[in-house]
Scaffold this motif. Structure first.
Motif, mmCIF file in Angstrom:
data_model
loop_
_atom_site.group_PDB
_atom_site.id
_atom_site.type_symbol
_atom_site.label_atom_id
_atom_site.label_comp_id
_atom_site.label_asym_id
_atom_site.label_seq_id
_atom_site.Cartn_x
_atom_site.Cartn_y
_atom_site.Cartn_z
ATOM 1 N N ILE A 1 -7.675 155.489 64.162
ATOM 2 C CA ILE A 1 -7.808 154.115 64.511
ATOM 3 C C ILE A 1 -7.723 153.114 63.389
ATOM 4 O O ILE A 1 -6.909 152.422 63.335
ATOM 5 C CB ILE A 1 -9.215 153.807 65.016
ATOM 6 C CG1 ILE A 1 -9.556 154.330 66.426
ATOM 7 C CG2 ILE A 1 -9.476 152.449 65.161
ATOM 8 C CD1 ILE A 1 -10.901 154.363 66.923
ATOM 9 N N LEU A 2 -8.204 153.641 62.131
ATOM 10 C CA LEU A 2 -8.101 152.891 61.016
ATOM 11 C C LEU A 2 -6.352 152.982 60.575
ATOM 12 O O LEU A 2 -6.170 152.093 59.963
ATOM 13 C CB LEU A 2 -8.926 153.481 59.833
ATOM 14 C CG LEU A 2 -10.450 153.319 60.097
ATOM 15 C CD1 LEU A 2 -11.068 153.943 59.036
ATOM 16 C CD2 LEU A 2 -10.616 151.839 60.131
ATOM 17 N N LEU B 1 -4.722 150.649 62.394
ATOM 18 C CA LEU B 1 -4.974 149.426 62.196
ATOM 19 C C LEU B 1 -3.957 148.811 61.195
ATOM 20 O O LEU B 1 -3.896 147.524 60.785
ATOM 21 C CB LEU B 1 -6.509 149.137 62.082
ATOM 22 C CG LEU B 1 -7.049 147.745 61.523
ATOM 23 C CD1 LEU B 1 -6.787 146.858 62.863
ATOM 24 C CD2 LEU B 1 -8.397 147.873 61.452
ATOM 25 N N CYS C 1 -0.537 147.911 62.055
ATOM 26 C CA CYS C 1 -0.572 146.940 62.762
ATOM 27 C C CYS C 1 -0.527 145.528 62.139
ATOM 28 O O CYS C 1 0.069 144.756 62.197
ATOM 29 C CB CYS C 1 -1.644 146.970 63.985
ATOM 30 S SG CYS C 1 -1.489 147.963 65.195
ATOM 31 N N LEU C 2 -1.648 145.747 61.099
ATOM 32 C CA LEU C 2 -1.989 144.599 60.314
ATOM 33 C C LEU C 2 -0.567 144.355 59.179
ATOM 34 O O LEU C 2 -0.513 143.113 58.960
ATOM 35 C CB LEU C 2 -3.264 144.855 59.327
ATOM 36 C CG LEU C 2 -4.545 144.794 60.134
ATOM 37 C CD1 LEU C 2 -5.603 145.049 59.372
ATOM 38 C CD2 LEU C 2 -4.691 143.252 60.634
#
Length: 232
Positions: free
Chosen positions: A92-93, A96, A99-100
């Motif tokens: 997940i991280l 993330l 995506c960021l």
């Protein structure tokens, strides 16, 4: 038509942001970290093997020496390999982070478009003016700092590196001890991207502040000429 100074400031801001996007795009294609680990078959055994991971955002390189069995060198896709592991938090991280970074590029592109629009026209003080550049570039800078923090936390707090190693030795129980992790070029290139986003904000602020001061001076009422006082 905008003045020459306005055109120069906004074009300079667009150029700084464009360079930042280029740097960030290059950073995303580079390796971000290098991790070394010791390897043993059980907690009671001595660590007689080692593994290193050269990790990028999308691809990685794993080198094993007796961890366990004979040494090998494997390349892998980061996200699919993490998806096969047991550590959901690391997946997940990492997702993330990617995506960021894409979000940073989107807001930087918006900042460039607004800068170019202002360099050839005189829009009102709305989101299509300096306010839009402040917003887009500020979001880009802040999100890029968040990316740096999340990536380090994911590398050092979760078991992402261990999951990537054990993914290549299914069915065999090993104990991994992380020795060290160091950041590489891709990670550090995010810093100049952040600096260029802040530079884009600074250039527009300098112009906007000078234009505001000039408007205030023009709006200042002129002093009345002295009048003769007639005394009766």
């Amino acid at each position: 038509m905008p003045s020459t100074s306005k055109t120069l400031y906004f074009m300079s801001s667009a150029l700084a942001t464009a360079i930042g996007i280029g740097i960030l795009g290059y950073a995303m294609s580079q390796q971000w970290s290098y991790t070394t680990m010791k390897c043993a078959r059980s907690e009671s055994d001595l660590y007689n093997g080692s593994a290193t991971i050269d990790l990028g955002l999308f691809k990685g390189l794993l080198k094993r020496e007796s961890c366990p069995g004979f040494g090998s060198t494997d390349t892998f896709e980061v996200v699919p390999t993490l998806a096969e592991g047991e550590e959901v938090a690391s997946l997940i991280l990492h997702g993330l982070v990617v995506c960021l970074l894409v979000l940073c590029m989107v807001f930087s592109a918006c900042s460039i478009l607004i800068s170019l629009y202002n360099s050839v026209s005189n829009p009102y003080e709305t989101y299509m003016g300096p306010v839009g550049i402040y917003t887009c570039s500020s979001i880009s800078a802040c999100v890029s700092v968040v990316v740096l923090i999340i990536f380090v936390l994911n590398l050092n707090v979760t078991k992402m590196a261990e999951d990537l190693v054990t993914g290549f030795i299914p069915g065999i129980s090993v104990v991994l001890l992380k020795e060290s992790s160091e950041m590489k070029l891709g990670y550090y290139l995010v810093i100049p991207y952040t600096a260029l986003s802040l530079l884009a904000i600074g250039l527009i602020y300098i112009y906007d502040h000078a234009a505001y001061t000039r408007r205030r001076e023009q709006e200042r009422p002129t002093e009345d000429a002295p009048k003769d006082i007639i005394m009766y």
